[in-house]
Design a protein around this motif. Structure first.
Motif, PDB file in Angstrom:
ATOM      1  N   MET A   1      -2.856   3.791  -2.522  1.00  0.00           N
ATOM      2  CA  MET A   1      -3.339   3.137  -3.889  1.00  0.00           C
ATOM      3  C   MET A   1      -2.244   1.199  -3.504  1.00  0.00           C
ATOM      4  O   MET A   1      -1.717   1.299  -2.181  1.00  0.00           O
ATOM      5  CB  MET A   1      -2.144   3.491  -5.131  1.00  0.00           C
ATOM      6  N   ALA A   2      -2.695   0.261  -4.309  1.00  0.00           N
ATOM      7  CA  ALA A   2      -2.387  -1.426  -3.682  1.00  0.00           C
ATOM      8  C   ALA A   2      -1.831  -1.350  -4.792  1.00  0.00           C
ATOM      9  O   ALA A   2      -2.554  -1.106  -6.049  1.00  0.00           O
ATOM     10  CB  ALA A   2      -3.415  -2.181  -3.355  1.00  0.00           C
TER      11      ALA A   2
ATOM     12  N   LEU B   1       7.798   6.538  -3.826  1.00  0.00           N
ATOM     13  CA  LEU B   1       6.746   6.518  -3.802  1.00  0.00           C
ATOM     14  C   LEU B   1       6.716   6.340  -2.576  1.00  0.00           C
ATOM     15  O   LEU B   1       7.847   5.765  -1.848  1.00  0.00           O
ATOM     16  CB  LEU B   1       6.148   5.289  -4.498  1.00  0.00           C
ATOM     17  N   LYS B   2       5.955   7.067  -1.963  1.00  0.00           N
ATOM     18  CA  LYS B   2       5.880   6.575   0.178  1.00  0.00           C
ATOM     19  C   LYS B   2       4.972   5.642  -0.019  1.00  0.00           C
ATOM     20  O   LYS B   2       3.541   6.131   0.417  1.00  0.00           O
ATOM     21  CB  LYS B   2       4.787   7.817  -0.162  1.00  0.00           C
TER      22      LYS B   2
ATOM     23  N   GLY C   1       8.760  -5.052   5.229  1.00  0.00           N
ATOM     24  CA  GLY C   1       8.469  -4.175   4.484  1.00  0.00           C
ATOM     25  C   GLY C   1       7.650  -3.281   4.484  1.00  0.00           C
ATOM     26  O   GLY C   1       6.745  -3.307   5.407  1.00  0.00           O
ATOM     27  N   PRO C   2       8.110  -2.333   3.809  1.00  0.00           N
ATOM     28  CA  PRO C   2       7.111  -0.704   4.100  1.00  0.00           C
ATOM     29  C   PRO C   2       5.852  -1.140   3.734  1.00  0.00           C
ATOM     30  O   PRO C   2       5.631  -1.105   2.279  1.00  0.00           O
ATOM     31  CB  PRO C   2       8.122   0.051   3.893  1.00  0.00           C
ATOM     32  N   GLY C   3       4.852  -0.735   4.073  1.00  0.00           N
ATOM     33  CA  GLY C   3       3.362  -0.557   3.937  1.00  0.00           C
ATOM     34  C   GLY C   3       2.806  -1.735   2.851  1.00  0.00           C
ATOM     35  O   GLY C   3       2.046  -1.699   2.312  1.00  0.00           O
TER      36      GLY C   3
ATOM     37  N   LEU D   1       0.547  -1.725   0.297  1.00  0.00           N
ATOM     38  CA  LEU D   1       0.068   0.096  -0.215  1.00  0.00           C
ATOM     39  C   LEU D   1       0.926   1.352   0.249  1.00  0.00           C
ATOM     40  O   LEU D   1       2.549   1.129   0.605  1.00  0.00           O
ATOM     41  CB  LEU D   1      -0.642   0.118   1.430  1.00  0.00           C
ATOM     42  N   PHE D   2       0.512   2.144  -0.768  1.00  0.00           N
ATOM     43  CA  PHE D   2       1.635   3.374  -0.918  1.00  0.00           C
ATOM     44  C   PHE D   2       0.181   4.976  -0.275  1.00  0.00           C
ATOM     45  O   PHE D   2      -1.249   4.586  -0.897  1.00  0.00           O
ATOM     46  CB  PHE D   2       1.970   3.744  -2.067  1.00  0.00           C
ATOM     47  N   ASP D   3       0.964   5.308  -0.045  1.00  0.00           N
ATOM     48  CA  ASP D   3       0.180   7.078   0.156  1.00  0.00           C
ATOM     49  C   ASP D   3      -0.173   7.524  -1.071  1.00  0.00           C
ATOM     50  O   ASP D   3       0.832   8.592  -1.027  1.00  0.00           O
ATOM     51  CB  ASP D   3       1.012   7.867   1.707  1.00  0.00           C
TER      52      ASP D   3
END
Length: 457
Positions: A244-245, A163-164, A207-209, A147-149
């Motif tokens: 966003m996924a 990407l964040k 991992g992040p997100g 998942l991303f912000d």
């Protein structure tokens, strides 16, 4: 009041649409890549289609994820004029769309000649063969996704770079993360319940997100529907929340890839008992499970294109990142491509760990189930189980997996087992689509090439 998941027949589908006084209904189906394609259909058109079917432009079986037309497919193309293909509505697939008041969604499947290359119909044919042999296949799929912000606009503005992530750092199985973001987790769990792809588990991965979701077990056809709908509507939910996924197999070289593991078992249709479990055998493995495992192992290199269907899939298949690199198997061994999970009549199963999150669920499941079934039909025997780190062990060349999508497409085309199980029309069409995908990749110049060669060469 009728409930969507109680609908089984065309008459009941008609009744629930009339009861809700809907002017339109959503209808969707899945293309080669597992992308859901569909539309709103007027009430009158839908009610008529319940009895007579409807037509859908067959271009969705002749283009890629960017709507670019294959130039090498025989089934459809400029040479056929992209005609309409017959489609049938599946009344039993009725679901509510939680984001749209009273709206209903029905799945559809290509009919007529198009069945030969339709992903869902391909899975159905494998299941029917399995049932003809006296088995009822059960399956459960689990997915990792990041998942991303970000939004679709912001991600493109950044060129999909820097990407964040939704959350920072490596927080596997984190109670901190799922408590701080409890509302998001609740929304995912509620969506899964309301759309009938309930989750047995949902947790942060490494991992992040990144999260992992395990969809509850069901009969194989329903399991395919649930996995395909989960991937689609998880992305919908994320974007509706400004996130966003992604289900890319590997979006960054710095983090592990994203898997789409498949749990499978067979039950005897007459007795209802597990065909995989025999308490008198080592690890509870019956003869049927052993043959099934052997088929999955031996045919994995030939069917890989159906389980690793993108150029990006092969970025994941490297040692040390929880993705297998050879067609190995082991008992409770997560470094192997196939993991036997001993248990009981209820829980004895195999886990096909090779699958990536980017695979079309119908085709990944067809490959995993079909290869196992073929092993039962041939009464094949597996190799010796691996113990310890499968990455560090030398394996026979026969167990080596293709290293590129192009090689995988060639192995699929040459596979007699694939043609027998899935039909030559499907094999030729899907292999051509993977060759197209590889050629599209080779037409483009990557950032890595520019950085490496632009000045110095």
């Amino acid at each position: 009041m009728l409930k969507p998941r109680d609908i089984k027949t065309a008459e009941e589908a008609r009744a629930i649409v009339e009861e809700r006084n809907l002017s339109h209904v959503k209808v969707g189906l899945f293309d080669n890549d597992g992308v859901m394609r569909g539309k709103y259909m007027s009430r009158d058109k839908f009610l008529s289609s319940l009895d007579h079917g409807f037509s859908f432009c067959d271009v969705v079986l002749g283009w890629d994820v960017k709507d670019q037309l294959y130039d090498n497919a025989r089934y459809t193309g400029w040479h056929t004029g992209y005609p309409d293909a017959p489609v049938r509505i599946l009344p039993h697939s009725c679901r509510e769309v939680p984001f749209e008041e009273d709206m209903l969604l029905f799945l559809a499947e290509f009919d007529g000649q198009a069945q030969a290359v339709c992903p869902r119909a391909t899975l159905r044919r494998v299941i029917e063969r399995c049932q003809a042999l006296g088995f009822e296949p059960l399956a459960a799929l689990e997915y990792e996704f990041f998942l991303f912000d970000e939004t679709p606009d912001s991600a493109r503005a950044k060129g999909f770079r820097n990407l964040k992530p939704f959350t920072p750092d490596w927080f596997g199985y984190s109670m901190l993360r799922n408590s701080v973001h409890a509302e998001l987790y609740r929304d995912i769990l509620e969506l899964a319940e309301r759309m009938d792809f309930p989750l047995e588990g949902l947790h942060t991965e490494t991992g992040p997100g990144v999260l992992e979701a395990a969809i509850a077990v069901d009969r194989a056809e329903a399991a395919g529907d649930k996995a395909a709908l989960f991937k689609t509507f998880l992305k919908v939910l994320a974007q509706r929340r400004g996130l966003m996924a992604t289900f890319m197999a590997k979006w960054s070289g710095s983090y592990p890839g994203q898997s789409g593991h498949i749990h499978l078992s067979l039950r005897d249709a007459d007795s209802g008992k597990s065909a995989f479990y025999d308490s008198s055998h080592s690890q509870g493995m019956s003869d049927v499970q052993r043959h099934f495992l052997a088929g999955q192992q031996r045919l994995m290199p030939e069917f890989l294109a159906m389980l690793a269907p993108t150029v990006n899939s092969y970025r994941r298949l490297v040692p040390g990142f929880w993705a297998p690199t050879d067609a190995t198997w082991g008992v409770e061994n997560r470094t192997a491509a196939l993991r036997v999970i001993p248990g009981s009549d209820k829980s004895q199963r195999t886990e096909y760990r090779l699958g990536a999150a980017d695979a079309n669920p119908y085709l990944a499941l067809a490959a995993a189930l079909g290869s196992g079934l073929y092993g039962v039909m041939q009464q094949w025997e597996p190799s010796e189980a691996v113990a310890g780190n499968a990455y560090a062990l030398q394996q026979p060349q026969a167990l080596a997996l293709p290293r590129t999508l192009w090689e995988s497409a060639q192995r699929l085309k040459a596979s007699e087992a694939a043609r027998e199980l899935f039909g030559s029309d499907f094999v030729e069409h899907f292999a051509a689509s993977r060759e197209w995908e590889e050629r599209e990749y080779r037409r483009h110049v990557s950032d890595w090439e520019l950085d490496r060669y632009f000045e110095i060469i």
